[in-house]
Enzyme design. Sequence first.
Site, PDB file in Angstrom:
ATOM      1  N   TYR A 155       0.838  -1.211   0.000  1.00  0.00           N
ATOM      2  CA  TYR A 155       0.000   0.000   0.000  1.00  0.00           C
ATOM      3  C   TYR A 155       0.873   1.261   0.000  1.00  0.00           C
ATOM      4  O   TYR A 155       0.618   2.212  -0.746  1.00  0.00           O
ATOM      5  CB  TYR A 155      -0.885  -0.063   1.240  1.00  0.00           C
ATOM      6  CG  TYR A 155      -1.905   1.036   1.396  1.00  0.00           C
ATOM      7  CD1 TYR A 155      -3.104   1.008   0.685  1.00  0.00           C
ATOM      8  CD2 TYR A 155      -1.693   2.087   2.288  1.00  0.00           C
ATOM      9  CE1 TYR A 155      -4.058   2.002   0.855  1.00  0.00           C
ATOM     10  CE2 TYR A 155      -2.644   3.076   2.472  1.00  0.00           C
ATOM     11  CZ  TYR A 155      -3.825   3.026   1.759  1.00  0.00           C
ATOM     12  OH  TYR A 155      -4.776   4.017   1.927  1.00  0.00           O
ATOM     13  N   LYS A 159       0.890   4.139  -2.844  1.00  0.00           N
ATOM     14  CA  LYS A 159       0.493   5.508  -2.496  1.00  0.00           C
ATOM     15  C   LYS A 159       1.652   6.491  -2.698  1.00  0.00           C
ATOM     16  O   LYS A 159       1.429   7.651  -3.056  1.00  0.00           O
ATOM     17  CB  LYS A 159      -0.020   5.558  -1.056  1.00  0.00           C
ATOM     18  CG  LYS A 159      -1.333   4.812  -0.840  1.00  0.00           C
ATOM     19  CD  LYS A 159      -2.458   5.366  -1.695  1.00  0.00           C
ATOM     20  CE  LYS A 159      -3.816   4.770  -1.369  1.00  0.00           C
ATOM     21  NZ  LYS A 159      -4.885   5.286  -2.242  1.00  0.00           N
TER      22      LYS A 159
HETATM   23  P1  NAD Z   1     -13.203   2.143   1.651  1.00  0.00           P
HETATM   24  O1  NAD Z   1     -12.707   0.770   1.651  1.00  0.00           O
HETATM   25  O2  NAD Z   1     -14.347   2.526   2.532  1.00  0.00           O
HETATM   26  O3  NAD Z   1     -13.570   2.616   0.175  1.00  0.00           O
HETATM   27  C1  NAD Z   1     -12.806   2.264  -0.939  1.00  0.00           C
HETATM   28  C2  NAD Z   1     -13.722   2.296  -2.130  1.00  0.00           C
HETATM   29  O4  NAD Z   1     -12.992   1.876  -3.281  1.00  0.00           O
HETATM   30  C3  NAD Z   1     -14.905   1.339  -1.977  1.00  0.00           C
HETATM   31  O5  NAD Z   1     -16.075   1.968  -2.427  1.00  0.00           O
HETATM   32  C4  NAD Z   1     -14.527   0.183  -2.892  1.00  0.00           C
HETATM   33  O6  NAD Z   1     -15.638  -0.485  -3.427  1.00  0.00           O
HETATM   34  C5  NAD Z   1     -13.773   0.929  -3.966  1.00  0.00           C
HETATM   35  N1  NAD Z   1     -12.942   0.023  -4.745  1.00  0.00           N
HETATM   36  C6  NAD Z   1     -12.037  -0.883  -4.294  1.00  0.00           C
HETATM   37  N2  NAD Z   1     -11.495  -1.565  -5.309  1.00  0.00           N
HETATM   38  C7  NAD Z   1     -12.067  -1.072  -6.441  1.00  0.00           C
HETATM   39  C8  NAD Z   1     -11.924  -1.381  -7.819  1.00  0.00           C
HETATM   40  N3  NAD Z   1     -11.079  -2.326  -8.228  1.00  0.00           N
HETATM   41  N4  NAD Z   1     -12.665  -0.677  -8.708  1.00  0.00           N
HETATM   42  C9  NAD Z   1     -13.525   0.276  -8.309  1.00  0.00           C
HETATM   43  N5  NAD Z   1     -13.697   0.608  -7.008  1.00  0.00           N
HETATM   44  C10 NAD Z   1     -12.985  -0.064  -6.093  1.00  0.00           C
HETATM   45  O7  NAD Z   1     -11.939   3.036   1.973  1.00  0.00           O
HETATM   46  P2  NAD Z   1     -11.757   4.595   2.195  1.00  0.00           P
HETATM   47  O8  NAD Z   1     -11.141   4.733   3.522  1.00  0.00           O
HETATM   48  O9  NAD Z   1     -12.979   5.367   1.885  1.00  0.00           O
HETATM   49  O10 NAD Z   1     -10.630   4.866   1.106  1.00  0.00           O
HETATM   50  C11 NAD Z   1     -10.791   5.705  -0.014  1.00  0.00           C
HETATM   51  C12 NAD Z   1      -9.411   6.089  -0.517  1.00  0.00           C
HETATM   52  O11 NAD Z   1      -8.738   6.838   0.481  1.00  0.00           O
HETATM   53  C13 NAD Z   1      -8.515   4.889  -0.832  1.00  0.00           C
HETATM   54  O12 NAD Z   1      -7.713   5.172  -1.952  1.00  0.00           O
HETATM   55  C14 NAD Z   1      -7.655   4.796   0.406  1.00  0.00           C
HETATM   56  O13 NAD Z   1      -6.445   4.164   0.142  1.00  0.00           O
HETATM   57  C15 NAD Z   1      -7.497   6.255   0.756  1.00  0.00           C
HETATM   58  N6  NAD Z   1      -7.111   6.532   2.119  1.00  0.00           N
HETATM   59  C16 NAD Z   1      -7.887   6.139   3.166  1.00  0.00           C
HETATM   60  C17 NAD Z   1      -7.492   6.438   4.455  1.00  0.00           C
HETATM   61  C18 NAD Z   1      -8.303   6.074   5.668  1.00  0.00           C
HETATM   62  O14 NAD Z   1      -7.805   6.265   6.770  1.00  0.00           O
HETATM   63  N7  NAD Z   1      -9.518   5.564   5.540  1.00  0.00           N
HETATM   64  C19 NAD Z   1      -6.308   7.128   4.675  1.00  0.00           C
HETATM   65  C20 NAD Z   1      -5.537   7.505   3.594  1.00  0.00           C
HETATM   66  C21 NAD Z   1      -5.966   7.209   2.324  1.00  0.00           C
END
Ligand code: NAD
Length: 247
Positions: A155, A159
């Site tokens: 990851y 990122k």
């Molecule tokens: P989440 O798991 O709730 O949401 C991720 C979304 O991506 C989901 O709707 C999922 O269905 C979709 N997804 C996954 N694989 C996919 C694919 N192959 N095609 C289309 N859609 C796909 O997670 P989140 O926390 O809302 O994360 C959203 C973004 O933010 C991600 O890129 C994650 O890495 C990033 N992020 C999250 C955090 C955190 O603390 N939650 C921190 C930093 C970055």
Amino acid sequence: MRLSGRVALVTGGSRGIGRAICEALADAGAAVAINYQGSERAAREVAREIAEAGGIADIFQADVSERDAVQRMKKQVLARFGRVDLLVNNAGITRDRTFVRMDEEAWAAVLSVNLNGVFYCTKAFLDGMLERGYGRIVHISSIVGQIGNLGQANYAAAKAALLGFTKTLAKELATKGITVNAVAPGFIETEMVAAVPEEIRGKIVTQIPMRRLGTPQEVAKAVVFLVSDEASYITGQTLNVNGGMYA
Ligand code: NAD
């Protein structure tokens, strides 16, 4: 409204941060194409909620890690909305384990969604932005790409790669009316973080100067800013939304 007349596509928009981004963009006046992979019902719910609030949204299925699926989605989005001005590459997954235990499948899965997915979606919608001489691209990176995190070598690599991609694309497109930026959230209250054991989450909070996790809405506000005209001279940047955790 700040974004009226604009069309946005948000990948992984059916829940978590992506959902909050869809809602915030619609709230600012953009028509929103909500991409989802499997959860049609959740995506419909987001679209319904946006419509009830007076906004415009529709849902589009595609696994962003599959080039052909992204191309099919492109056709559907263009048939429905005519163009995409604002692309938010938000879809992401984790497959956490220490590097010693990490197999090739877990490495490839994370790179394929979090990095290749961004490649396919950006490729698909960039040509239209170039033709019109206008576009805003935002990648959702992570604090983990900046400082690393135990159990997340795959990851963190994906990122961090997004940050290099952001800077390079920003330079290549700087004279074309297209800005490219990244948002790097810290630890945000979503299902992704809910999967982290309680004890570890407690430890994480002690490392956050604000002593709390962020909300999806706090990340969404940063995205709305970067795609708005207020950010017209900002490109190649990473906006950190992390409660002071990495400064
Ligand atoms: P989440 O798991 O709730 O949401 C991720 C979304 O991506 C989901 O709707 C999922 O269905 C979709 N997804 C996954 N694989 C996919 C694919 N192959 N095609 C289309 N859609 C796909 O997670 P989140 O926390 O809302 O994360 C959203 C973004 O933010 C991600 O890129 C994650 O890495 C990033 N992020 C999250 C955090 C955190 O603390 N939650 C921190 C930093 C970055």
